[in-house]
Write an enzyme that holds these catalytic residues in place. Structure first.
Site, PDB file in Angstrom:
ATOM      1  N   ASN A 114       0.784  -1.238   0.000  1.00 33.05           N
ATOM      2  CA  ASN A 114       0.000   0.000   0.000  1.00 33.05           C
ATOM      3  C   ASN A 114       0.811   1.279   0.000  1.00 33.05           C
ATOM      4  O   ASN A 114       0.375   2.292  -0.538  1.00 33.05           O
ATOM      5  CB  ASN A 114      -0.902   0.037   1.240  1.00 33.05           C
ATOM      6  CG  ASN A 114      -2.101  -0.857   1.055  1.00 33.05           C
ATOM      7  OD1 ASN A 114      -2.363  -1.296  -0.063  1.00 33.05           O
ATOM      8  ND2 ASN A 114      -2.815  -1.128   2.122  1.00 33.05           N
ATOM      9  N   THR A 164      18.717 -17.735 -27.940  1.00 34.32           N
ATOM     10  CA  THR A 164      17.254 -17.767 -27.947  1.00 34.32           C
ATOM     11  C   THR A 164      16.786 -18.062 -29.368  1.00 34.32           C
ATOM     12  O   THR A 164      17.238 -17.415 -30.309  1.00 34.32           O
ATOM     13  CB  THR A 164      16.695 -16.401 -27.505  1.00 34.32           C
ATOM     14  OG1 THR A 164      17.338 -16.042 -26.285  1.00 34.32           O
ATOM     15  CG2 THR A 164      15.205 -16.475 -27.286  1.00 34.32           C
ATOM     16  N   LYS A 166      14.775 -17.866 -32.580  1.00 33.48           N
ATOM     17  CA  LYS A 166      13.927 -16.890 -33.268  1.00 33.48           C
ATOM     18  C   LYS A 166      13.497 -17.492 -34.601  1.00 33.48           C
ATOM     19  O   LYS A 166      14.165 -18.372 -35.096  1.00 33.48           O
ATOM     20  CB  LYS A 166      14.709 -15.592 -33.522  1.00 33.48           C
ATOM     21  CG  LYS A 166      15.425 -15.027 -32.304  1.00 33.48           C
ATOM     22  CD  LYS A 166      14.486 -14.311 -31.393  1.00 33.48           C
ATOM     23  CE  LYS A 166      15.220 -13.740 -30.175  1.00 33.48           C
ATOM     24  NZ  LYS A 166      14.327 -13.196 -29.168  1.00 33.48           N
ATOM     25  N   LYS A 168      10.564 -15.775 -32.538  1.00 31.40           N
ATOM     26  CA  LYS A 168      10.107 -16.263 -31.240  1.00 31.40           C
ATOM     27  C   LYS A 168       8.734 -16.918 -31.323  1.00 31.40           C
ATOM     28  O   LYS A 168       8.429 -17.811 -30.558  1.00 31.40           O
ATOM     29  CB  LYS A 168      10.133 -15.147 -30.200  1.00 31.40           C
ATOM     30  CG  LYS A 168       9.364 -13.896 -30.583  1.00 31.40           C
ATOM     31  CD  LYS A 168       9.190 -12.983 -29.380  1.00 31.40           C
ATOM     32  CE  LYS A 168      10.431 -12.174 -29.071  1.00 31.40           C
ATOM     33  NZ  LYS A 168      10.174 -11.200 -27.994  1.00 31.40           N
ATOM     34  N   LYS A 192      17.308 -21.642 -26.028  1.00 36.90           N
ATOM     35  CA  LYS A 192      16.300 -21.132 -25.104  1.00 36.90           C
ATOM     36  C   LYS A 192      14.967 -20.904 -25.794  1.00 36.90           C
ATOM     37  O   LYS A 192      14.917 -20.380 -26.898  1.00 36.90           O
ATOM     38  CB  LYS A 192      16.816 -19.808 -24.520  1.00 36.90           C
ATOM     39  CG  LYS A 192      15.793 -19.002 -23.746  1.00 36.90           C
ATOM     40  CD  LYS A 192      16.410 -17.701 -23.243  1.00 36.90           C
ATOM     41  CE  LYS A 192      15.391 -16.865 -22.499  1.00 36.90           C
ATOM     42  NZ  LYS A 192      14.293 -16.424 -23.359  1.00 36.90           N
ATOM     43  N   ASP A 194      11.834 -18.644 -26.158  1.00 38.79           N
ATOM     44  CA  ASP A 194      11.586 -17.246 -25.860  1.00 38.79           C
ATOM     45  C   ASP A 194      10.606 -17.160 -24.697  1.00 38.79           C
ATOM     46  O   ASP A 194       9.813 -18.079 -24.475  1.00 38.79           O
ATOM     47  CB  ASP A 194      11.025 -16.531 -27.092  1.00 38.79           C
ATOM     48  CG  ASP A 194      11.376 -15.069 -27.041  1.00 38.79           C
ATOM     49  OD1 ASP A 194      10.633 -14.326 -26.388  1.00 38.79           O
ATOM     50  OD2 ASP A 194      12.401 -14.678 -27.614  1.00 38.79           O
ATOM     51  N   HIS A 285      13.596 -16.054 -16.621  1.00 35.92           N
ATOM     52  CA  HIS A 285      13.529 -14.856 -17.450  1.00 35.92           C
ATOM     53  C   HIS A 285      12.790 -13.773 -16.681  1.00 35.92           C
ATOM     54  O   HIS A 285      11.885 -14.071 -15.899  1.00 35.92           O
ATOM     55  CB  HIS A 285      12.811 -15.157 -18.773  1.00 35.92           C
ATOM     56  CG  HIS A 285      12.967 -14.040 -19.761  1.00 35.92           C
ATOM     57  ND1 HIS A 285      12.190 -12.908 -19.715  1.00 35.92           N
ATOM     58  CD2 HIS A 285      13.824 -13.863 -20.794  1.00 35.92           C
ATOM     59  CE1 HIS A 285      12.573 -12.080 -20.681  1.00 35.92           C
ATOM     60  NE2 HIS A 285      13.560 -12.635 -21.342  1.00 35.92           N
ATOM     61  N   ARG A 286      13.162 -12.515 -16.917  1.00 36.54           N
ATOM     62  CA  ARG A 286      12.616 -11.427 -16.095  1.00 36.54           C
ATOM     63  C   ARG A 286      11.596 -10.566 -16.843  1.00 36.54           C
ATOM     64  O   ARG A 286      11.488  -9.362 -16.586  1.00 36.54           O
ATOM     65  CB  ARG A 286      13.759 -10.560 -15.560  1.00 36.54           C
ATOM     66  CG  ARG A 286      14.620  -9.920 -16.644  1.00 36.54           C
ATOM     67  CD  ARG A 286      15.685  -9.016 -16.038  1.00 36.54           C
ATOM     68  NE  ARG A 286      16.453  -8.342 -17.099  1.00 36.54           N
ATOM     69  CZ  ARG A 286      17.256  -7.311 -16.885  1.00 36.54           C
ATOM     70  NH1 ARG A 286      17.407  -6.832 -15.669  1.00 36.54           N
ATOM     71  NH2 ARG A 286      17.922  -6.749 -17.880  1.00 36.54           N
ATOM     72  N   HIS A 318      18.312 -13.482 -16.240  1.00 43.05           N
ATOM     73  CA  HIS A 318      18.718 -12.424 -17.163  1.00 43.05           C
ATOM     74  C   HIS A 318      19.075 -11.177 -16.367  1.00 43.05           C
ATOM     75  O   HIS A 318      18.352 -10.788 -15.460  1.00 43.05           O
ATOM     76  CB  HIS A 318      17.585 -12.128 -18.146  1.00 43.05           C
ATOM     77  CG  HIS A 318      17.383 -13.252 -19.117  1.00 43.05           C
ATOM     78  ND1 HIS A 318      17.676 -13.147 -20.447  1.00 43.05           N
ATOM     79  CD2 HIS A 318      16.968 -14.522 -18.927  1.00 43.05           C
ATOM     80  CE1 HIS A 318      17.429 -14.306 -21.040  1.00 43.05           C
ATOM     81  NE2 HIS A 318      16.998 -15.159 -20.127  1.00 43.05           N
ATOM     82  N   SER A 370      22.132 -11.069 -22.278  1.00 43.83           N
ATOM     83  CA  SER A 370      21.354 -11.395 -23.469  1.00 43.83           C
ATOM     84  C   SER A 370      20.797 -10.117 -24.058  1.00 43.83           C
ATOM     85  O   SER A 370      20.413  -9.210 -23.332  1.00 43.83           O
ATOM     86  CB  SER A 370      20.214 -12.339 -23.056  1.00 43.83           C
ATOM     87  OG  SER A 370      19.346 -12.572 -24.130  1.00 43.83           O
TER      88      SER A 370
END
Length: 466
Positions: A114, A164, A166, A168, A192, A194, A285-286, A318, A370
Protein backbone atom coordinates in the site's frame (compact mmCIF):
# COMPACT_ATOMS: atom_id res chain seq x y z
CA UNK A 1 -4.96 10.46 30.86
CA UNK A 2 -4.52 6.76 30.43
CA UNK A 3 -6.44 4.93 27.75
CA UNK A 4 -7.37 5.32 24.13
CA UNK A 5 -7.25 8.72 22.46
CA UNK A 6 -8.98 8.87 19.10
CA UNK A 7 -7.85 11.08 16.25
CA UNK A 8 -5.30 11.40 13.50
CA UNK A 9 -1.70 12.01 14.58
CA UNK A 10 1.49 12.49 12.64
CA UNK A 11 3.20 9.27 11.59
CA UNK A 12 6.54 10.69 12.63
CA UNK A 13 5.56 10.69 16.31
CA UNK A 14 5.47 6.89 16.26
CA UNK A 15 7.43 5.72 13.22
CA UNK A 16 10.39 8.12 12.90
CA UNK A 17 13.04 6.90 15.37
CA UNK A 18 16.47 8.34 14.51
CA UNK A 19 17.99 6.83 17.68
CA UNK A 20 17.03 3.26 16.78
CA UNK A 21 19.92 0.81 16.59
CA UNK A 22 19.18 -1.79 13.91
CA UNK A 23 19.14 -5.45 14.92
CA UNK A 24 20.87 -8.26 13.03
CA UNK A 25 17.47 -9.87 12.50
CA UNK A 26 15.77 -6.78 11.03
CA UNK A 27 14.94 -6.55 7.36
CA UNK A 28 16.37 -3.19 6.28
CA UNK A 29 15.03 -1.22 3.31
CA UNK A 30 16.38 1.83 1.50
CA UNK A 31 13.58 3.84 -0.12
CA UNK A 32 14.00 6.78 -2.48
CA UNK A 33 11.20 9.07 -1.30
CA UNK A 34 9.88 12.09 -3.19
CA UNK A 35 7.41 13.81 -0.82
CA UNK A 36 4.61 16.07 -2.03
CA UNK A 37 5.53 19.76 -1.64
CA UNK A 38 5.11 20.80 1.99
CA UNK A 39 5.46 17.30 3.45
CA UNK A 40 8.59 17.11 5.63
CA UNK A 41 10.93 14.18 4.88
CA UNK A 42 10.58 12.79 8.44
CA UNK A 43 6.82 12.55 8.00
CA UNK A 44 7.19 10.98 4.53
CA UNK A 45 9.73 8.40 5.73
CA UNK A 46 7.64 7.60 8.79
CA UNK A 47 4.55 7.22 6.60
CA UNK A 48 6.35 4.63 4.47
CA UNK A 49 7.47 2.73 7.59
CA UNK A 50 3.94 2.83 9.01
CA UNK A 51 2.00 1.86 5.90
CA UNK A 52 4.37 -1.03 5.14
CA UNK A 53 4.16 -2.42 8.69
CA UNK A 54 1.62 -1.86 11.49
CA UNK A 55 0.20 1.59 10.86
CA UNK A 56 -3.03 2.92 9.45
CA UNK A 57 -4.25 6.47 8.87
CA UNK A 58 -5.80 7.00 12.31
CA UNK A 59 -5.18 5.69 15.80
CA UNK A 60 -7.32 2.63 16.43
CA UNK A 61 -8.60 1.10 19.66
CA UNK A 62 -7.02 -2.27 18.83
CA UNK A 63 -3.52 -0.75 18.89
CA UNK A 64 -3.77 -1.27 22.64
CA UNK A 65 -4.07 -5.03 22.21
CA UNK A 66 -0.57 -5.48 20.82
CA UNK A 67 2.92 -4.12 21.34
CA UNK A 68 3.58 -1.64 18.57
CA UNK A 69 7.11 -1.21 19.82
CA UNK A 70 7.74 -4.84 19.06
CA UNK A 71 6.10 -4.97 15.63
CA UNK A 72 6.31 -1.55 14.00
CA UNK A 73 8.58 -0.63 11.11
CA UNK A 74 10.88 2.27 11.96
CA UNK A 75 12.35 4.97 9.74
CA UNK A 76 15.76 5.27 11.38
CA UNK A 77 17.76 7.43 8.98
CA UNK A 78 17.13 9.97 6.22
CA UNK A 79 19.68 11.30 3.72
CA UNK A 80 18.99 13.93 1.05
CA UNK A 81 19.76 12.68 -2.47
CA UNK A 82 22.61 14.69 -3.99
CA UNK A 83 21.55 16.66 -7.05
CA UNK A 84 17.80 16.36 -6.38
CA UNK A 85 16.01 19.14 -4.55
CA UNK A 86 13.18 17.28 -2.85
CA UNK A 87 14.24 13.66 -2.69
CA UNK A 88 15.54 11.56 0.17
CA UNK A 89 16.83 8.09 0.89
CA UNK A 90 14.80 6.87 3.87
CA UNK A 91 16.05 3.81 5.71
CA UNK A 92 13.41 1.62 7.31
CA UNK A 93 13.94 -1.32 9.69
CA UNK A 94 11.28 -4.04 9.92
CA UNK A 95 11.15 -6.58 12.76
CA UNK A 96 11.48 -10.10 11.39
CA UNK A 97 8.22 -11.20 13.04
CA UNK A 98 6.24 -9.20 10.48
CA UNK A 99 7.06 -11.71 7.74
CA UNK A 100 6.07 -15.27 6.96
CA UNK A 101 9.06 -17.59 6.70
CA UNK A 102 10.09 -18.66 3.22
CA UNK A 103 7.63 -16.36 1.43
CA UNK A 104 8.94 -13.73 -0.97
CA UNK A 105 5.28 -13.06 -1.76
CA UNK A 106 4.51 -12.02 1.81
CA UNK A 107 7.70 -9.97 2.11
CA UNK A 108 6.79 -7.93 -0.96
CA UNK A 109 3.12 -7.58 -0.03
CA UNK A 110 4.26 -5.76 3.10
CA UNK A 111 7.29 -3.82 1.94
CA UNK A 112 6.09 -2.75 -1.51
CA UNK A 113 2.35 -2.87 -0.87
CA UNK A 114 0.00 0.00 0.00
CA UNK A 115 2.75 2.49 0.80
CA UNK A 116 3.37 2.95 -2.93
CA UNK A 117 -0.06 4.49 -3.49
CA UNK A 118 0.29 6.88 -0.59
CA UNK A 119 -0.98 10.41 -1.31
CA UNK A 120 1.62 12.28 0.75
CA UNK A 121 4.31 10.93 -1.57
CA UNK A 122 4.83 12.06 -5.12
CA UNK A 123 6.89 8.94 -5.83
CA UNK A 124 8.49 6.04 -3.98
CA UNK A 125 11.18 3.61 -5.06
CA UNK A 126 12.65 0.68 -3.18
CA UNK A 127 16.39 0.82 -3.90
CA UNK A 128 17.71 -2.08 -1.83
CA UNK A 129 16.85 -4.58 0.90
CA UNK A 130 19.10 -6.17 3.52
CA UNK A 131 17.82 -9.69 4.09
CA UNK A 132 18.99 -10.88 7.53
CA UNK A 133 20.66 -14.30 7.79
CA UNK A 134 17.83 -15.54 9.99
CA UNK A 135 15.34 -14.88 7.17
CA UNK A 136 17.61 -16.12 4.37
CA UNK A 137 17.77 -19.46 6.17
CA UNK A 138 14.00 -19.94 5.78
CA UNK A 139 14.44 -20.09 1.98
CA UNK A 140 15.67 -22.99 -0.10
CA UNK A 141 16.94 -20.60 -2.78
CA UNK A 142 18.22 -21.72 -6.19
CA UNK A 143 17.50 -25.38 -6.98
CA UNK A 144 21.19 -26.15 -7.57
CA UNK A 145 23.48 -23.16 -7.85
CA UNK A 146 26.61 -22.47 -9.87
CA UNK A 147 28.92 -25.27 -8.72
CA UNK A 148 26.34 -28.04 -8.96
CA UNK A 149 25.36 -26.83 -12.43
CA UNK A 150 28.97 -26.98 -13.63
CA UNK A 151 29.28 -30.49 -12.24
CA UNK A 152 26.05 -31.60 -13.93
CA UNK A 153 27.16 -30.15 -17.26
CA UNK A 154 30.86 -31.00 -16.91
CA UNK A 155 31.79 -27.51 -18.15
CA UNK A 156 34.45 -25.53 -16.31
CA UNK A 157 36.65 -22.46 -16.65
CA UNK A 158 34.54 -20.48 -19.11
CA UNK A 159 31.20 -18.75 -19.48
CA UNK A 160 28.38 -20.88 -20.91
CA UNK A 161 26.93 -20.07 -24.33
CA UNK A 162 23.25 -19.84 -25.16
CA UNK A 163 20.91 -18.72 -27.91
CA UNK A 164 17.25 -17.77 -27.95
CA UNK A 165 15.44 -19.42 -30.84
CA UNK A 166 13.93 -16.89 -33.27
CA UNK A 167 11.49 -16.09 -34.75
CA UNK A 168 10.11 -16.26 -31.24
CA UNK A 169 6.55 -17.03 -32.33
CA UNK A 170 5.24 -18.85 -35.38
CA UNK A 171 7.56 -21.82 -35.94
CA UNK A 172 6.09 -25.31 -35.89
CA UNK A 173 7.42 -27.70 -33.26
CA UNK A 174 9.47 -29.70 -35.75
CA UNK A 175 11.14 -26.67 -37.33
CA UNK A 176 11.74 -25.27 -33.87
CA UNK A 177 13.47 -28.49 -32.81
CA UNK A 178 15.55 -28.36 -35.97
CA UNK A 179 16.76 -24.84 -35.13
CA UNK A 180 17.67 -26.06 -31.62
CA UNK A 181 19.63 -28.99 -33.02
CA UNK A 182 21.65 -26.85 -35.44
CA UNK A 183 22.69 -24.44 -32.67
CA UNK A 184 23.66 -27.16 -30.21
CA UNK A 185 25.51 -29.17 -32.84
CA UNK A 186 27.55 -26.09 -33.73
CA UNK A 187 28.93 -25.68 -30.23
CA UNK A 188 26.48 -23.87 -27.98
CA UNK A 189 25.77 -25.24 -24.52
CA UNK A 190 22.15 -24.14 -24.38
CA UNK A 191 19.31 -22.92 -26.52
CA UNK A 192 16.30 -21.13 -25.10
CA UNK A 193 12.56 -20.86 -25.49
CA UNK A 194 11.59 -17.25 -25.86
CA UNK A 195 9.77 -15.95 -22.79
CA UNK A 196 6.50 -15.64 -24.70
CA UNK A 197 6.63 -19.20 -25.99
CA UNK A 198 4.22 -21.09 -23.72
CA UNK A 199 1.64 -23.24 -25.52
CA UNK A 200 0.07 -21.51 -28.50
CA UNK A 201 -2.02 -22.79 -31.42
CA UNK A 202 0.95 -22.99 -33.82
CA UNK A 203 3.07 -24.98 -31.34
CA UNK A 204 1.67 -26.77 -28.31
CA UNK A 205 4.04 -27.25 -25.40
CA UNK A 206 4.16 -31.05 -25.49
CA UNK A 207 5.15 -31.19 -29.16
CA UNK A 208 7.86 -28.61 -28.59
CA UNK A 209 9.24 -30.50 -25.59
CA UNK A 210 9.46 -33.72 -27.59
CA UNK A 211 11.21 -32.24 -30.62
CA UNK A 212 13.62 -30.23 -28.44
CA UNK A 213 14.49 -33.33 -26.41
CA UNK A 214 15.29 -35.13 -29.66
CA UNK A 215 17.52 -32.23 -30.71
CA UNK A 216 19.33 -32.30 -27.36
CA UNK A 217 20.08 -36.03 -27.43
CA UNK A 218 21.11 -36.05 -31.08
CA UNK A 219 23.51 -33.13 -30.64
CA UNK A 220 24.92 -34.66 -27.43
CA UNK A 221 25.67 -37.89 -29.25
CA UNK A 222 27.42 -36.02 -32.05
CA UNK A 223 29.51 -33.62 -29.98
CA UNK A 224 30.22 -35.61 -26.83
CA UNK A 225 29.17 -32.57 -24.76
CA UNK A 226 26.18 -32.16 -22.47
CA UNK A 227 23.53 -29.93 -24.04
CA UNK A 228 20.37 -28.27 -22.81
CA UNK A 229 17.37 -26.30 -24.00
CA UNK A 230 15.43 -24.07 -21.60
CA UNK A 231 11.95 -25.52 -21.92
CA UNK A 232 9.56 -22.79 -20.80
CA UNK A 233 7.18 -24.31 -18.26
CA UNK A 234 5.38 -21.01 -17.60
CA UNK A 235 1.62 -21.54 -17.81
CA UNK A 236 -1.73 -20.07 -16.85
CA UNK A 237 -2.02 -22.09 -13.64
CA UNK A 238 0.52 -23.49 -11.18
CA UNK A 239 -0.82 -27.00 -11.76
CA UNK A 240 -0.24 -26.75 -15.51
CA UNK A 241 3.26 -25.33 -14.93
CA UNK A 242 4.22 -28.27 -12.71
CA UNK A 243 2.71 -30.69 -15.24
CA UNK A 244 5.05 -29.30 -17.90
CA UNK A 245 8.05 -29.54 -15.58
CA UNK A 246 7.14 -33.16 -14.80
CA UNK A 247 7.04 -33.99 -18.51
CA UNK A 248 10.45 -32.36 -19.00
CA UNK A 249 11.83 -34.52 -16.21
CA UNK A 250 10.32 -37.64 -17.79
CA UNK A 251 12.06 -36.81 -21.06
CA UNK A 252 15.36 -36.63 -19.17
CA UNK A 253 16.28 -33.10 -20.22
CA UNK A 254 18.51 -31.06 -17.89
CA UNK A 255 16.77 -27.70 -17.58
CA UNK A 256 13.41 -25.90 -17.61
CA UNK A 257 12.53 -22.24 -17.60
CA UNK A 258 10.10 -19.84 -15.92
CA UNK A 259 9.04 -16.21 -16.33
CA UNK A 260 9.19 -15.35 -12.64
CA UNK A 261 7.57 -11.94 -12.57
CA UNK A 262 4.60 -12.66 -14.84
CA UNK A 263 4.28 -16.14 -13.30
CA UNK A 264 4.55 -14.74 -9.79
CA UNK A 265 6.77 -15.53 -6.82
CA UNK A 266 4.48 -18.19 -5.37
CA UNK A 267 4.50 -20.18 -8.61
CA UNK A 268 8.23 -19.62 -9.00
CA UNK A 269 9.07 -20.92 -5.53
CA UNK A 270 6.91 -24.01 -6.09
CA UNK A 271 8.70 -24.70 -9.37
CA UNK A 272 12.12 -24.15 -7.77
CA UNK A 273 11.28 -26.70 -5.07
CA UNK A 274 10.15 -29.19 -7.72
CA UNK A 275 13.37 -28.61 -9.67
CA UNK A 276 15.58 -29.26 -6.67
CA UNK A 277 13.68 -32.41 -5.76
CA UNK A 278 13.95 -33.73 -9.31
CA UNK A 279 17.40 -32.64 -10.46
CA UNK A 280 16.23 -30.06 -13.01
CA UNK A 281 18.10 -26.79 -13.48
CA UNK A 282 15.89 -23.69 -13.58
CA UNK A 283 16.43 -20.79 -15.97
CA UNK A 284 14.64 -17.56 -15.06
CA UNK A 285 13.53 -14.86 -17.45
CA UNK A 286 12.62 -11.43 -16.09
CA UNK A 287 9.81 -10.39 -18.49
CA UNK A 288 7.90 -7.43 -16.96
CA UNK A 289 10.89 -6.21 -14.91
CA UNK A 290 11.04 -2.89 -16.75
CA UNK A 291 7.45 -2.12 -15.74
CA UNK A 292 8.70 -2.24 -12.15
CA UNK A 293 12.31 -1.04 -12.36
CA UNK A 294 12.57 1.36 -15.32
CA UNK A 295 11.47 4.58 -13.59
CA UNK A 296 14.23 6.23 -11.58
CA UNK A 297 11.93 7.68 -8.92
CA UNK A 298 9.18 5.11 -8.53
CA UNK A 299 8.91 1.33 -8.33
CA UNK A 300 11.70 -1.00 -7.34
CA UNK A 301 15.31 -1.36 -8.48
CA UNK A 302 16.21 -4.56 -10.30
CA UNK A 303 18.74 -5.45 -7.59
CA UNK A 304 15.78 -6.02 -5.25
CA UNK A 305 14.07 -8.25 -7.82
CA UNK A 306 17.37 -10.11 -8.22
CA UNK A 307 17.71 -10.69 -4.46
CA UNK A 308 14.10 -11.85 -4.34
CA UNK A 309 14.78 -14.34 -7.13
CA UNK A 310 17.79 -15.77 -5.31
CA UNK A 311 15.51 -16.35 -2.32
CA UNK A 312 12.61 -17.73 -4.36
CA UNK A 313 14.89 -19.88 -6.50
CA UNK A 314 16.44 -19.95 -9.96
CA UNK A 315 19.78 -21.11 -11.37
CA UNK A 316 20.08 -18.52 -14.16
CA UNK A 317 18.58 -15.05 -14.43
CA UNK A 318 18.72 -12.42 -17.16
CA UNK A 319 20.68 -9.44 -15.90
CA UNK A 320 21.36 -7.06 -18.80
CA UNK A 321 24.49 -6.94 -20.96
CA UNK A 322 26.39 -3.82 -19.82
CA UNK A 323 28.14 -3.65 -23.18
CA UNK A 324 27.89 -0.27 -24.83
CA UNK A 325 25.91 1.21 -21.96
CA UNK A 326 26.97 4.06 -19.71
CA UNK A 327 29.75 3.74 -17.19
CA UNK A 328 27.60 4.15 -14.09
CA UNK A 329 25.26 1.44 -15.28
CA UNK A 330 28.20 -0.88 -15.66
CA UNK A 331 29.15 -0.56 -11.99
CA UNK A 332 25.56 -0.88 -10.88
CA UNK A 333 24.96 -3.94 -13.07
CA UNK A 334 28.10 -5.57 -11.70
CA UNK A 335 26.80 -4.74 -8.23
CA UNK A 336 23.69 -6.85 -8.63
CA UNK A 337 25.59 -9.51 -10.58
CA UNK A 338 27.74 -9.94 -7.46
CA UNK A 339 24.60 -10.04 -5.31
CA UNK A 340 23.45 -12.97 -7.45
CA UNK A 341 26.71 -14.93 -7.47
CA UNK A 342 28.66 -14.21 -4.31
CA UNK A 343 28.14 -15.41 -0.76
CA UNK A 344 28.98 -12.10 0.93
CA UNK A 345 28.69 -8.62 -0.61
CA UNK A 346 30.02 -5.48 1.09
CA UNK A 347 28.00 -2.27 1.16
CA UNK A 348 29.21 -0.06 -1.71
CA UNK A 349 27.10 2.93 -2.63
CA UNK A 350 29.07 3.58 -5.84
CA UNK A 351 27.71 0.25 -7.12
CA UNK A 352 24.22 0.85 -5.75
CA UNK A 353 24.67 -1.58 -2.87
CA UNK A 354 23.13 0.11 0.17
CA UNK A 355 23.66 -2.72 2.65
CA UNK A 356 26.17 -5.47 3.32
CA UNK A 357 24.44 -8.73 2.40
CA UNK A 358 25.40 -12.12 3.81
CA UNK A 359 23.70 -14.99 1.97
CA UNK A 360 24.97 -17.63 4.44
CA UNK A 361 25.76 -20.18 1.73
CA UNK A 362 22.49 -19.86 -0.18
CA UNK A 363 23.42 -21.18 -3.67
CA UNK A 364 24.38 -18.58 -6.28
CA UNK A 365 22.64 -17.69 -9.53
CA UNK A 366 24.36 -17.42 -12.93
CA UNK A 367 23.71 -14.02 -14.53
CA UNK A 368 22.63 -14.22 -18.17
CA UNK A 369 23.80 -11.53 -20.59
CA UNK A 370 21.35 -11.39 -23.47
CA UNK A 371 20.13 -8.88 -26.01
CA UNK A 372 21.86 -7.29 -28.99
CA UNK A 373 25.26 -8.92 -28.52
CA UNK A 374 27.50 -10.55 -31.16
CA UNK A 375 31.04 -11.91 -31.66
CA UNK A 376 32.75 -8.50 -31.44
CA UNK A 377 31.35 -8.12 -27.92
CA UNK A 378 32.88 -11.39 -26.74
CA UNK A 379 36.10 -9.93 -25.23
CA UNK A 380 34.12 -7.29 -23.32
CA UNK A 381 31.60 -9.84 -22.04
CA UNK A 382 34.32 -12.27 -20.96
CA UNK A 383 36.11 -9.45 -19.15
CA UNK A 384 33.03 -7.99 -17.47
CA UNK A 385 31.14 -11.12 -16.44
CA UNK A 386 33.99 -13.58 -15.95
CA UNK A 387 33.51 -17.34 -16.05
CA UNK A 388 30.34 -17.59 -14.00
CA UNK A 389 27.84 -16.34 -16.53
CA UNK A 390 25.74 -17.38 -19.50
CA UNK A 391 26.25 -15.36 -22.69
CA UNK A 392 23.22 -15.52 -24.94
CA UNK A 393 23.38 -14.61 -28.61
CA UNK A 394 20.00 -14.87 -30.33
CA UNK A 395 20.33 -12.85 -33.52
CA UNK A 396 24.09 -13.07 -33.00
CA UNK A 397 23.85 -16.81 -33.75
CA UNK A 398 20.81 -17.15 -35.99
CA UNK A 399 21.74 -14.07 -38.03
CA UNK A 400 24.91 -15.70 -39.36
CA UNK A 401 24.90 -15.64 -43.18
CA UNK A 402 25.57 -19.39 -43.39
CA UNK A 403 22.94 -20.48 -40.86
CA UNK A 404 22.56 -21.53 -37.24
CA UNK A 405 25.30 -24.14 -36.87
CA UNK A 406 28.04 -21.92 -38.38
CA UNK A 407 26.70 -19.07 -36.23
CA UNK A 408 27.14 -21.29 -33.17
CA UNK A 409 30.65 -22.25 -34.30
CA UNK A 410 31.57 -18.57 -34.66
CA UNK A 411 30.44 -17.78 -31.12
CA UNK A 412 32.15 -20.80 -29.58
CA UNK A 413 35.43 -20.07 -31.37
CA UNK A 414 35.28 -16.42 -30.31
CA UNK A 415 34.61 -17.41 -26.69
CA UNK A 416 37.37 -20.03 -26.55
CA UNK A 417 39.81 -17.52 -28.11
CA UNK A 418 38.94 -14.90 -25.48
CA UNK A 419 39.24 -17.36 -22.60
CA UNK A 420 42.58 -18.63 -23.88
CA UNK A 421 43.89 -15.10 -24.39
CA UNK A 422 42.82 -14.13 -20.89
CA UNK A 423 44.45 -17.22 -19.41
CA UNK A 424 47.67 -16.33 -21.23
CA UNK A 425 47.60 -12.97 -19.49
CA UNK A 426 46.54 -10.80 -22.42
CA UNK A 427 44.45 -7.69 -21.79
CA UNK A 428 41.00 -8.30 -23.25
CA UNK A 429 40.03 -4.65 -22.85
CA UNK A 430 42.86 -3.39 -25.05
CA UNK A 431 43.45 -6.31 -27.38
CA UNK A 432 39.89 -7.58 -27.73
CA UNK A 433 39.39 -6.73 -31.40
CA UNK A 434 42.84 -8.10 -32.24
CA UNK A 435 42.12 -11.41 -30.45
CA UNK A 436 38.90 -11.84 -32.45
CA UNK A 437 40.67 -10.96 -35.71
CA UNK A 438 43.43 -13.50 -35.07
CA UNK A 439 40.93 -16.24 -34.28
CA UNK A 440 38.92 -15.49 -37.42
CA UNK A 441 41.99 -16.31 -39.56
CA UNK A 442 41.57 -20.01 -38.85
CA UNK A 443 37.77 -20.06 -38.51
CA UNK A 444 35.88 -19.19 -41.67
CA UNK A 445 32.62 -19.21 -39.67
CA UNK A 446 33.98 -16.56 -37.30
CA UNK A 447 35.41 -14.55 -40.20
CA UNK A 448 31.96 -14.44 -41.82
CA UNK A 449 30.36 -13.34 -38.54
CA UNK A 450 33.00 -10.62 -38.07
CA UNK A 451 32.19 -9.33 -41.52
CA UNK A 452 28.42 -9.15 -40.94
CA UNK A 453 28.59 -7.27 -37.66
CA UNK A 454 31.74 -5.22 -38.25
CA UNK A 455 29.77 -1.99 -38.58
CA UNK A 456 28.23 -2.35 -35.14
CA UNK A 457 30.56 -0.46 -32.86
CA UNK A 458 30.66 -0.62 -29.10
CA UNK A 459 32.41 1.44 -26.46
CA UNK A 460 35.28 -0.45 -24.96
CA UNK A 461 37.53 2.29 -23.56
CA UNK A 462 35.56 2.53 -20.33
CA UNK A 463 36.68 -0.91 -19.19
CA UNK A 464 40.08 0.35 -18.11
CA UNK A 465 38.62 2.49 -15.34
CA UNK A 466 36.80 -0.29 -13.51
Amino acid sequence: SVGFKAGVKDYKLTYYTPDYVTKDTDILAAFRVTPQPGVPPEEAGAAVAAESSTGTWTTVWTDGLTSLDRYKGRCYNIEPVAGEENQYICYVAYPLDLFEEGSVTNMFTSIVGNAFGFKALRALRLEDLRIPSAYVKTFQGPPHGIQVERDKLNKYGRPLLGCTIKPKLGLSAKNYGRAVYECLRGGLDFTKDDENVNSQPFMRWRDRFLFCAEAIFKSQAETGEIKGHYLNATAGTCEEMIKRAVFARELGVPIVMHDYLTGGFTANTSLAHYCRDNGLLLHIHRAMHAVIDRQKNHGMHFRVLAKALRMSGGDHIHAGTVVGKLEGERDITLGFVDLLRDDFIEKDRSRGIYFTQDWVSLPGVLPVASGGIHVWHMPALTEIFGDDSVLQFGGGTLGHPWGNAPGAVANRVALEACVQARNEGRDLAREGNEIIREASKWSPELAAACEVWKEIKFQFEAMDTL
